[in-house]
Design a protein around this motif. Structure first.
Motif, short mmCIF file in Angstrom:
data_model
loop_
_atom_site.label_atom_id
_atom_site.label_comp_id
_atom_site.label_asym_id
_atom_site.label_seq_id
_atom_site.Cartn_x
_atom_site.Cartn_y
_atom_site.Cartn_z
N VAL A 267 20.51 11.89 9.70
CA VAL A 267 19.66 11.68 8.53
C VAL A 267 19.22 10.23 8.52
O VAL A 267 20.04 9.31 8.61
CB VAL A 267 20.38 12.03 7.22
CG1 VAL A 267 19.51 11.67 6.01
CG2 VAL A 267 20.74 13.51 7.18
N GLN A 268 17.92 10.02 8.41
CA GLN A 268 17.35 8.67 8.44
C GLN A 268 16.67 8.36 7.11
O GLN A 268 15.80 9.10 6.66
CB GLN A 268 16.33 8.56 9.57
CG GLN A 268 15.74 7.17 9.74
CD GLN A 268 15.21 6.98 11.14
OE1 GLN A 268 15.98 6.97 12.11
NE2 GLN A 268 13.91 6.85 11.28
N ILE A 269 17.10 7.27 6.48
CA ILE A 269 16.45 6.83 5.25
C ILE A 269 15.21 6.04 5.62
O ILE A 269 15.29 5.01 6.29
CB ILE A 269 17.38 5.98 4.40
CG1 ILE A 269 18.65 6.75 4.05
CG2 ILE A 269 16.67 5.55 3.11
CD1 ILE A 269 19.67 5.93 3.28
N SER A 270 14.07 6.51 5.17
CA SER A 270 12.81 5.83 5.41
C SER A 270 12.27 5.31 4.08
O SER A 270 13.04 4.76 3.28
CB SER A 270 11.83 6.79 6.10
OG SER A 270 10.68 6.11 6.53
N SER A 271 11.01 5.47 3.81
CA SER A 271 10.44 4.93 2.58
C SER A 271 9.12 5.60 2.26
O SER A 271 8.39 6.05 3.17
CB SER A 271 10.20 3.42 2.74
OG SER A 271 9.48 2.88 1.64
N PHE A 272 8.79 5.69 0.98
CA PHE A 272 7.43 6.01 0.60
C PHE A 272 6.49 5.04 1.32
O PHE A 272 6.80 3.86 1.45
CB PHE A 272 7.25 5.84 -0.92
CG PHE A 272 7.30 7.12 -1.70
CD1 PHE A 272 8.40 7.94 -1.62
CD2 PHE A 272 6.27 7.49 -2.54
CE1 PHE A 272 8.47 9.12 -2.35
CE2 PHE A 272 6.31 8.66 -3.27
CZ PHE A 272 7.42 9.49 -3.17
N GLY A 273 5.38 5.52 1.79
CA GLY A 273 4.42 4.68 2.50
C GLY A 273 4.52 4.80 4.00
O GLY A 273 3.55 4.57 4.71
N ALA A 274 5.70 5.18 4.50
CA ALA A 274 5.84 5.37 5.94
C ALA A 274 4.99 6.55 6.38
O ALA A 274 4.83 7.53 5.65
CB ALA A 274 7.30 5.61 6.30
N GLY A 275 4.43 6.44 7.57
CA GLY A 275 3.59 7.51 8.09
C GLY A 275 2.20 7.54 7.51
O GLY A 275 1.42 8.45 7.81
N GLU A 276 1.87 6.55 6.67
CA GLU A 276 0.55 6.48 6.05
C GLU A 276 -0.11 5.15 6.41
O GLU A 276 0.57 4.18 6.74
CB GLU A 276 0.68 6.58 4.52
CG GLU A 276 1.37 7.84 4.02
CD GLU A 276 1.63 7.79 2.54
OE1 GLU A 276 1.18 6.82 1.88
OE2 GLU A 276 2.28 8.72 2.01
N PRO A 277 -1.44 5.08 6.34
CA PRO A 277 -2.11 3.80 6.58
C PRO A 277 -1.66 2.76 5.57
O PRO A 277 -1.50 3.07 4.38
CB PRO A 277 -3.59 4.14 6.40
CG PRO A 277 -3.68 5.62 6.59
CD PRO A 277 -2.40 6.19 6.09
N VAL A 278 -1.44 1.54 6.03
CA VAL A 278 -1.04 0.46 5.13
C VAL A 278 -2.28 -0.09 4.43
O VAL A 278 -3.27 -0.41 5.10
CB VAL A 278 -0.32 -0.66 5.91
CG1 VAL A 278 0.14 -1.76 4.97
CG2 VAL A 278 0.86 -0.10 6.69
N PRO A 279 -2.27 -0.19 3.11
CA PRO A 279 -3.45 -0.72 2.40
C PRO A 279 -3.84 -2.10 2.90
O PRO A 279 -2.98 -2.92 3.28
CB PRO A 279 -2.98 -0.77 0.94
CG PRO A 279 -1.88 0.23 0.86
CD PRO A 279 -1.20 0.21 2.19
N ASP A 280 -5.13 -2.37 2.91
CA ASP A 280 -5.63 -3.65 3.40
C ASP A 280 -5.09 -4.83 2.61
O ASP A 280 -4.95 -5.94 3.14
CB ASP A 280 -7.16 -3.67 3.37
CG ASP A 280 -7.78 -2.70 4.37
OD1 ASP A 280 -7.09 -2.35 5.35
OD2 ASP A 280 -8.94 -2.28 4.15
N ASP A 281 -4.80 -4.60 1.33
CA ASP A 281 -4.35 -5.71 0.49
C ASP A 281 -2.83 -5.86 0.46
O ASP A 281 -2.29 -6.65 -0.31
CB ASP A 281 -4.87 -5.54 -0.95
CG ASP A 281 -4.39 -4.24 -1.59
OD1 ASP A 281 -3.81 -3.41 -0.88
OD2 ASP A 281 -4.63 -4.07 -2.81
N ALA A 282 -2.14 -5.12 1.32
CA ALA A 282 -0.68 -5.23 1.37
C ALA A 282 -0.27 -6.57 1.97
O ALA A 282 -0.93 -7.10 2.86
CB ALA A 282 -0.09 -4.09 2.21
N GLY A 283 0.81 -7.12 1.48
CA GLY A 283 1.32 -8.37 2.03
C GLY A 283 1.87 -8.19 3.43
O GLY A 283 2.18 -7.07 3.85
N ASP A 284 2.00 -9.28 4.15
CA ASP A 284 2.46 -9.20 5.54
C ASP A 284 3.86 -8.61 5.66
O ASP A 284 4.14 -7.84 6.59
CB ASP A 284 2.45 -10.60 6.17
CG ASP A 284 1.04 -11.12 6.40
OD1 ASP A 284 0.09 -10.31 6.36
OD2 ASP A 284 0.89 -12.34 6.60
#
Length: 221
Positions: free
Chosen positions: A112-129
């Motif tokens: 079982v691997q804990i990942s995160s919401f947002g994984a597997g999706e395009p990262v928004p352009d305004d997301a921080g580094d």
């Protein structure tokens, strides 16, 4: 009482500590992989067997040697908010891949691997580094796991994590799922239940707080 041996990478993390308590209470044996020897007493007090190992520098053989006789593995490690961009890759991706490699070598199938919401999706352009590096690392770790035919893997993507008291009620589904938060204690309870639910192997699941009992939510997926 189930008496299963479960190896947890990131064994001193907040979710892992809750998980150790759940596993111990039901009769399983938790093995906590920890980097800092100062954390030995803490995980021991929770009921885990501590194993000190640095997942950023260890070899596959090093980790596999600690997984003998294990029935399952859980990746619960993370670089944390102060970990820096480089460690997002070495921990959130690299250590996850290492644990999966070691599980395969040791013959441990359930993973079982804990990942995160947002994984597997395009990262928004305004997301921080830092967030961008984190999501890219989690996505890469997921993609690596999905290529493995020798592991019975489940990927869990929890929403925003809180330290609230557990509710025992969640929303759990294949992507997509409306954004929300979830107590770390409930995440741990879900992981413990997933370990006993082989039918969830091969699934990527999104998790937030909700209206459904954990057992019923897992049965539904």
């Amino acid at each position: 009482m189930t008496d299963r041996r479960v190896v947890i990478a990131g064994g001193h993390g907040k979710i892992a500590q809750h998980l150790i308590e759940v596993l111990t209470a039901r009769g399983d044996r938790a093995v906590a992989l920890i980097r800092n020897p100062d954390h030995i007493s803490a995980v021991t007090a929770l009921g885990a067997l501590p194993e000190v190992i640095d997942m950023e520098t260890a070899s596959v053989d090093d980790v596999a040697a600690l997984m003998h006789d294990a029935d399952a593995a859980v990746f619960a490690a993370g670089a944390g908010p102060s970990g820096g961009i480089e460690r997002k890759d070495t921990v959130d991706r690299g250590a996850a891949v290492l644990l999966a490699d070691a599980a395969e070598k040791a013959g441990v199938k359930r993973f079982v691997q804990i990942s995160s919401f947002g994984a597997g999706e395009p990262v928004p352009d305004d997301a921080g580094d830092t967030w961008k590096a984190y999501i890219e690392a989690k996505t890469a770790a997921e993609e690596d796991l999905k290529r493995r035919s020798h592991l019975e893997w489940t990927i869990l993507r929890p929403g925003g994590l809180t330290d609230d008291d557990p509710t025992g009620h969640i929303a759990l589904s294949a992507p997509p799922l409306e954004r929300g938060t979830v107590p770390r204690a409930d995440v741990a309870a879900v992981i413990a239940a997933l370990l006993q639910s082989p039918s969830t192997a091969g699934k990527t699941l999104m998790l937030t707080s909700g209206e459904t009992r954990i057992e019923d939510a897992i049965e539904a997926v």
